[in-house]
Design a protein around this motif. Sequence first.
Motif, PDB file in Angstrom:
ATOM      1  N   PRO A 475       0.892  -1.407  -0.074  1.00 49.38           N
ATOM      2  CA  PRO A 475      -0.014  -0.042   0.067  1.00 49.38           C
ATOM      3  C   PRO A 475       0.888   1.228   0.073  1.00 49.38           C
ATOM      4  O   PRO A 475       0.529   2.269  -0.687  1.00 49.38           O
ATOM      5  N   VAL A 476       1.963   1.344   0.720  1.00 48.42           N
ATOM      6  CA  VAL A 476       2.755   2.545   0.677  1.00 48.42           C
ATOM      7  C   VAL A 476       3.343   2.899  -0.741  1.00 48.42           C
ATOM      8  O   VAL A 476       3.418   3.983  -1.078  1.00 48.42           O
ATOM      9  N   ILE A 477       3.702   1.753  -1.488  1.00 51.14           N
ATOM     10  CA  ILE A 477       4.241   1.820  -2.746  1.00 51.14           C
ATOM     11  C   ILE A 477       3.081   2.480  -3.620  1.00 51.14           C
ATOM     12  O   ILE A 477       3.444   3.476  -4.514  1.00 51.14           O
ATOM     13  N   VAL A 478       2.015   1.884  -3.210  1.00 48.15           N
ATOM     14  CA  VAL A 478       0.866   2.506  -4.021  1.00 48.15           C
ATOM     15  C   VAL A 478       0.464   3.874  -3.870  1.00 48.15           C
ATOM     16  O   VAL A 478      -0.062   4.691  -4.939  1.00 48.15           O
ATOM     17  N   SER A 479       0.768   4.415  -2.674  1.00 53.36           N
ATOM     18  CA  SER A 479       0.336   5.884  -2.346  1.00 53.36           C
ATOM     19  C   SER A 479       1.364   6.583  -2.865  1.00 53.36           C
ATOM     20  O   SER A 479       1.234   7.615  -3.647  1.00 53.36           O
ATOM     21  N   ALA A 480       2.554   6.012  -3.078  1.00 52.13           N
ATOM     22  CA  ALA A 480       3.611   6.880  -3.688  1.00 52.13           C
ATOM     23  C   ALA A 480       3.509   6.900  -5.524  1.00 52.13           C
ATOM     24  O   ALA A 480       3.774   7.919  -5.967  1.00 52.13           O
ATOM     25  N   MET A 481       3.091   5.860  -5.879  1.00 51.85           N
ATOM     26  CA  MET A 481       2.704   5.979  -7.357  1.00 51.85           C
ATOM     27  C   MET A 481       1.524   6.896  -7.485  1.00 51.85           C
ATOM     28  O   MET A 481       1.680   7.588  -8.661  1.00 51.85           O
ATOM     29  N   GLN A 482       0.615   6.878  -6.811  1.00 46.04           N
ATOM     30  CA  GLN A 482      -0.605   7.502  -6.973  1.00 46.04           C
ATOM     31  C   GLN A 482      -0.185   9.312  -6.986  1.00 46.04           C
ATOM     32  O   GLN A 482      -0.725   9.951  -7.778  1.00 46.04           O
ATOM     33  N   VAL A 483       0.478   9.509  -5.938  1.00 43.64           N
ATOM     34  CA  VAL A 483       1.013  10.794  -5.568  1.00 43.64           C
ATOM     35  C   VAL A 483       1.755  11.486  -6.840  1.00 43.64           C
ATOM     36  O   VAL A 483       1.425  12.288  -7.400  1.00 43.64           O
ATOM     37  N   ALA A 484       2.519  10.211  -7.274  1.00 46.16           N
ATOM     38  CA  ALA A 484       3.514  10.938  -8.386  1.00 46.16           C
ATOM     39  C   ALA A 484       2.664  11.273  -9.615  1.00 46.16           C
ATOM     40  O   ALA A 484       2.912  11.948 -10.398  1.00 46.16           O
TER      41      ALA A 484
END
Length: 517
Positions: A475-484
């Motif tokens: 989930p943390v990686i997903v948050s970073a992908m979405q913000v980017a």
Amino acid sequence: MKRPFKGLRGKAPEQTYDAVIVGAGIGGLICANLLAREGLSVLLVEQHYMVGGYCSTFRRKGFTFDAATHFYPLLGNPATITGKLLRELGVTNGWVKMDPVDHFHFPDGSTFAVPADFDTYVSKLKQEFPHEAESLDQFFVLVRELYLSGLLTYFRWRETDRLGHYSQMTVRQALDRHFRDPKLKLLLAADCGHWGSPPSRTSFVFDSMLRLSYFLGNYYPRGGSQAFADELALRFEELGGHILTSASVNRIVVRNKYASGVEINTRIPDQTYRVNAGVVISNADLLLTLEKLIAAEHLDRDRVASIRTLRPTHPCFLVHVGLKGMATEELRAAHGYHWDSWDSDRVATNSFKIFVPTLYEPAMAPAGGHIVIVQKLTAIDYDSIDDWAMHKAKVEAYIMENLERVMPGFTEKVVVKLSASALTSHRYTANHQGAMRGWEMSPDQLGSRRPALNGMLKNLYFVGHWTQPGGGITPVIVSAMQVARKISGRQSEFANAFSVNPLMKSANIRGAFTKLQ
Ligand SMILES: Cc1cc2nc3c(=O)[nH]c(=O)nc-3n(C[C@H](O)[C@H](O)[C@H](O)COP(=O)(O)OP(=O)(O)OC[C@H]3O[C@@H](n4cnc5c(N)ncnc54)[C@H](O)[C@@H]3O)c2cc1C
């Protein structure tokens, strides 16, 4: 510890960046890479002298210990979204696949190893619990459906009612609805310590997503957690990014309701810098960001107050042990979750987990040595503990007694032993109350009820486990992908945003956003 990336090493940061990221946990590191890959000038600021946050390691007497995380689902499988992302970012770090995925030790002395192949796992369950075979089939059909719908709803932010009433269901409710056998119910929730919350407060949908992701591969990083975090830092530098370690962001500067920069304090040299930023992304603890880094007058007080009412996950107490002369097979047999209650809701009081990283990566210990890491959730009232040394001694004694019970003679093989309480987690990462995975992933704290990735202030974003979609590496990686993605999608708009942002208007902007103007 030698690190492969350079960092700014005493050099001052630039005056202006397109993006400044506060915190180099996995959320910050992934976001930094994605934005730098888009051509943005990015500064990554980390208060610790190393990067990785909960994915870092430390070394004692030749043993290298993972500070926290050790299960990295999906990352070694390039067919998955996060595994593919790492390949695209040029991450070459190796991954050791775990099979079995997990081991459970029950109160009656019996054990169950979870095979890495899904069909083998279900067959094994049916063999052991033939009276529940039909319910097992129905249960896993549902788990598969929720896995897919959960991905759409929580990881892709699609508006869908596919989850229906299941979005409100806890793991406890789902297990009680499907099964009668108490041992099977514990077995299906025996890894709930991983969530940092009991099954009665954990979303069944989120649990289904994690449960099935293990069968797409669960991995341990070659060289340990730091090797993975350091390589992300190195790739980021190769993309032109700047990293400032041993440097705390003390303040997020706000002008005209825009986050427009940060104030940074470096330890060596002891210096304060003011850096302008097109966007500020906080990977740091959310309450710290909202209550300490941003002046109160810039934020909606009611929103901040409502975030304060959310429940954090339990902190995880850790005992790190370096061993000499311990038989590998004895450690393999002891590996996994140990339960002395049949009630999985007693996860913080009646269970602990033994993890032996040297079974996957022998290089973490000197030749002939092994490492044991014990994880135990603690149900503490963080603010009321005034004698942390006593708390630490008590929990450590409980864990050492259990290690000696499970592996007689263990204590004599100990070369080095260290413990980490919730206070230690807080000291090194600044996570609120030393929480393990941000806010609990309970039905009432997911989706739109979890703090959003942006919206508190213009040009301010959040990545990591305190925001959507949730806690844990995936989930943390997903948050970073979405913000980017959100920020990259705004490149043309940014040119305008800078011109209405007084600070950016006057700044010497050299970044990629500006080049687009
Ligand atoms: C014991 C334990 C075991 C775990 N095991 C697993 C596991 O096996 N698998 C799994 O998927 N998840 C696991 N988790 C959860 C997982 O580690 C976290 O959800 C995830 O690593 C959080 O990443 P993050 O990027 O959100 O934040 P963090 O890792 O918390 O990083 C935040 C960073 O911000 C920095 N920072 C904070 N404030 C400032 C500031 N003012 N200025 C500059 N820098 C700042 C911190 O120093 C830190 O480096 C575990 C957690 C714990 C505690």
